[in-house]
Write an enzyme that holds these catalytic residues in place. Structure first.
Site, PDB file in Angstrom:
ATOM      1  N   SER A 136       0.685  -1.118  -0.214  1.00 14.99           N
ATOM      2  CA  SER A 136       0.005   0.107   0.040  1.00 14.99           C
ATOM      3  C   SER A 136       0.778   1.221   0.017  1.00 14.99           C
ATOM      4  CB  SER A 136      -1.063  -0.120   1.262  1.00 14.99           C
ATOM      5  OG  SER A 136      -1.464   1.234   1.517  1.00 14.99           O
ATOM      6  N   TYR A 152      -2.465  -0.313  10.096  1.00 20.19           N
ATOM      7  CA  TYR A 152      -2.578  -0.761   8.582  1.00 20.19           C
ATOM      8  C   TYR A 152      -1.198  -0.369   8.009  1.00 20.19           C
ATOM      9  CZ  TYR A 152      -3.821  -1.178   3.791  1.00 20.19           C
ATOM     10  OH  TYR A 152      -4.107  -1.519   2.404  1.00 20.19           O
TER      11      TYR A 152
HETATM   12  N1  NAP Z   1      -8.529  -0.926  -2.353  1.00 21.09           N
HETATM   13  C1  NAP Z   1      -7.471   0.123  -2.013  1.00 21.09           C
HETATM   14  O1  NAP Z   1      -7.744   1.185  -2.156  1.00 21.09           O
HETATM   15  C2  NAP Z   1      -6.186  -0.489  -1.540  1.00 21.09           C
HETATM   16  C3  NAP Z   1      -5.186   0.403  -1.428  1.00 21.09           C
HETATM   17  C4  NAP Z   1      -4.103   0.014  -1.050  1.00 21.09           C
HETATM   18  C5  NAP Z   1      -3.809  -1.345  -1.011  1.00 21.09           C
HETATM   19  N2  NAP Z   1      -4.930  -2.233  -0.992  1.00 21.09           N
HETATM   20  C6  NAP Z   1      -4.612  -3.789  -0.625  1.00 21.09           C
HETATM   21  O2  NAP Z   1      -5.161  -4.404  -1.343  1.00 21.09           O
HETATM   22  C7  NAP Z   1      -5.679  -5.845  -1.228  1.00 21.09           C
HETATM   23  C8  NAP Z   1      -6.970  -6.086  -1.510  1.00 21.09           C
HETATM   24  O3  NAP Z   1      -7.709  -5.235  -0.875  1.00 21.09           O
HETATM   25  P1  NAP Z   1      -9.485  -4.833  -1.399  1.00 21.09           P
HETATM   26  O4  NAP Z   1      -9.465  -3.452  -1.265  1.00 21.09           O
HETATM   27  O5  NAP Z   1      -9.531  -5.544  -2.389  1.00 21.09           O
HETATM   28  O6  NAP Z   1     -10.167  -5.136   0.296  1.00 21.09           O
HETATM   29  P2  NAP Z   1     -11.231  -6.263   0.282  1.00 21.09           P
HETATM   30  O7  NAP Z   1     -12.107  -6.229  -0.573  1.00 21.09           O
HETATM   31  O8  NAP Z   1     -11.822  -5.801   1.956  1.00 21.09           O
HETATM   32  O9  NAP Z   1     -10.561  -7.683   0.173  1.00 21.09           O
HETATM   33  C9  NAP Z   1      -9.611  -8.338   1.198  1.00 21.09           C
HETATM   34  C10 NAP Z   1      -9.739  -9.769   0.799  1.00 21.09           C
HETATM   35  O10 NAP Z   1      -8.765 -10.344   1.850  1.00 21.09           O
HETATM   36  C11 NAP Z   1      -9.455 -11.740   2.547  1.00 21.09           C
HETATM   37  N3  NAP Z   1      -8.939 -11.790   3.576  1.00 21.09           N
HETATM   38  C12 NAP Z   1      -8.874 -10.935   4.843  1.00 21.09           C
HETATM   39  N4  NAP Z   1      -8.419 -11.693   5.795  1.00 21.09           N
HETATM   40  C13 NAP Z   1      -7.952 -12.877   5.547  1.00 21.09           C
HETATM   41  C14 NAP Z   1      -7.466 -13.878   5.937  1.00 21.09           C
HETATM   42  N5  NAP Z   1      -6.952 -14.048   7.258  1.00 21.09           N
HETATM   43  N6  NAP Z   1      -7.233 -15.164   5.384  1.00 21.09           N
HETATM   44  C15 NAP Z   1      -7.635 -15.210   3.970  1.00 21.09           C
HETATM   45  N7  NAP Z   1      -8.177 -14.180   3.318  1.00 21.09           N
HETATM   46  C16 NAP Z   1      -8.409 -12.912   3.882  1.00 21.09           C
HETATM   47  C17 NAP Z   1     -10.801 -10.964   2.370  1.00 21.09           C
HETATM   48  O11 NAP Z   1     -11.725 -12.193   2.312  1.00 21.09           O
HETATM   49  P3  NAP Z   1     -12.484 -12.949   3.471  1.00 21.09           P
HETATM   50  O12 NAP Z   1     -12.956 -11.943   4.223  1.00 21.09           O
HETATM   51  O13 NAP Z   1     -13.355 -13.907   2.588  1.00 21.09           O
HETATM   52  O14 NAP Z   1     -11.356 -13.709   4.045  1.00 21.09           O
HETATM   53  C18 NAP Z   1     -10.834 -10.327   0.993  1.00 21.09           C
HETATM   54  O15 NAP Z   1     -10.996 -11.360  -0.029  1.00 21.09           O
HETATM   55  C19 NAP Z   1      -5.148  -5.739   0.483  1.00 21.09           C
HETATM   56  O16 NAP Z   1      -3.994  -6.344   0.666  1.00 21.09           O
HETATM   57  C20 NAP Z   1      -5.176  -4.238   0.565  1.00 21.09           C
HETATM   58  O17 NAP Z   1      -4.495  -3.892   1.596  1.00 21.09           O
HETATM   59  C21 NAP Z   1      -6.124  -1.838  -1.161  1.00 21.09           C
END
Ligand code: NAP
Length: 233
Positions: A136, A152
């Site tokens: 991130s 985070y």
């Molecule tokens: N969206 C943004 O703007 C943004 C910005 C910077 C970085 N990121 C990074 O991008 C990645 C995806 O984020 P997103 O925005 O798509 O968020 P999201 O929709 O909340 O997705 C997070 C995913 O992680 C899974 N997860 C969480 N804890 C877990 C565990 N203990 N074991 C296995 N799976 C787990 C969740 O599934 P379950 O709940 O079903 O386990 C979900 O599929 C993350 O690493 C996030 O930090 C996102």
């Protein structure tokens, strides 16, 4: 290519998995929620060959790798070509009231969960494999920081450093390791981090980029933390 992706039940991971399947790669999609993984199966059945998708409900922090995940993987993959460590958790809370347990929960998933996964899969990588960690901008050195995201962002900074270390340590095994430090993409996590903010980047667009980078980025990059951001946040 045989691709293992975590956090594929929603948001960016969901879209990345769909994009890889559309390109005929074979995908093992991991997340805790079996219901949401069923949603991925349904979405794929309309857009790509669903026989190439294998879903596995699994907690990357607490799951039993040797008895559960690895046998599942080895039944489907002779070798793993790409591992995308995308799963992530976020807490948005002022630092003075963030409990130690909340810090530990984030580090357990955002760092140790990925450590567990990499160690478990290590004997089964193909030569020339790519480990892609999803970091991130919050954890990117010198980036703009926001209140409420200390736990985070510091966990993501640890993942960034892990990437650099492993790129060196795994070089002898011909495994490349990179990290994409994402800016914003429109997902549930973004809503939790920045309530009311609308990202110009959709989860689908980010997923397409990540799929492409996972397939090709390691030809030109190793041990890199690459910012992927058009706006702040
Ligand atoms: N969206 C943004 O703007 C943004 C910005 C910077 C970085 N990121 C990074 O991008 C990645 C995806 O984020 P997103 O925005 O798509 O968020 P999201 O929709 O909340 O997705 C997070 C995913 O992680 C899974 N997860 C969480 N804890 C877990 C565990 N203990 N074991 C296995 N799976 C787990 C969740 O599934 P379950 O709940 O079903 O386990 C979900 O599929 C993350 O690493 C996030 O930090 C996102």
């Amino acid at each position: 290519m045989n691709v293992l992706i975590t956090g594929a039940s929603s948001g960016i991971g969901f879209e990345t998995a769909i994009n890889l399947l559309k390109q005929d790669h074979v995908v093992i999609a991991i997340a805790r929620s079996s219901g949401k993984l069923d949603g991925l199966k349904q979405a794929v059945s309309c857009q790509a060959a669903s026989s190439r998708l294998h879903t596995f409900p699994f907690d990357i922090a607490d799951g039993d790798y040797s008895a559960s995940l690895i046998p599942f993987v080895l039944e489907r993959f002779e070798k793993v070509d790409i591992l995308i460590n995308n799963a992530g958790l976020l807490v948005n809370k002022p630092f003075p009231v963030t409990r130690q347990q909340e810090f530990m929960d984030l580090f357990r998933v955002n760092v140790i969960g990925h450590v567990n996964m990499i160690q478990a899969v290590l004997p089964y990588f193909n030569t020339g494999a790519h480990i892609l960690n999803i970091g991130s901008m919050g954890g990117f050195q010198g980036s703009v920081k926001f209140p409420g995201l200390a736990a985070y962002s510091s966990s993501k900074a640890a993942l960034h450093a892990l990437t650099e270390c492993l790129a060196y340590e795994l070089a002898e095994q011909h495994i490349k390791v990179n990290c994409l430090a994402l800016g914003s993409a429109q997902t549930e996590m973004l809503k939790a981090a920045f309530p009311g903010y609308k990202s110009p980047v959709s989860a689908e667009e980010m997923g397409r980029f990540i799929a492409d980078f996972a397939l090709n980025g390691h030809r030109l990059f190793n041990g890199k933390i690459l910012p992927v951001a058009v706006t702040t946040p």
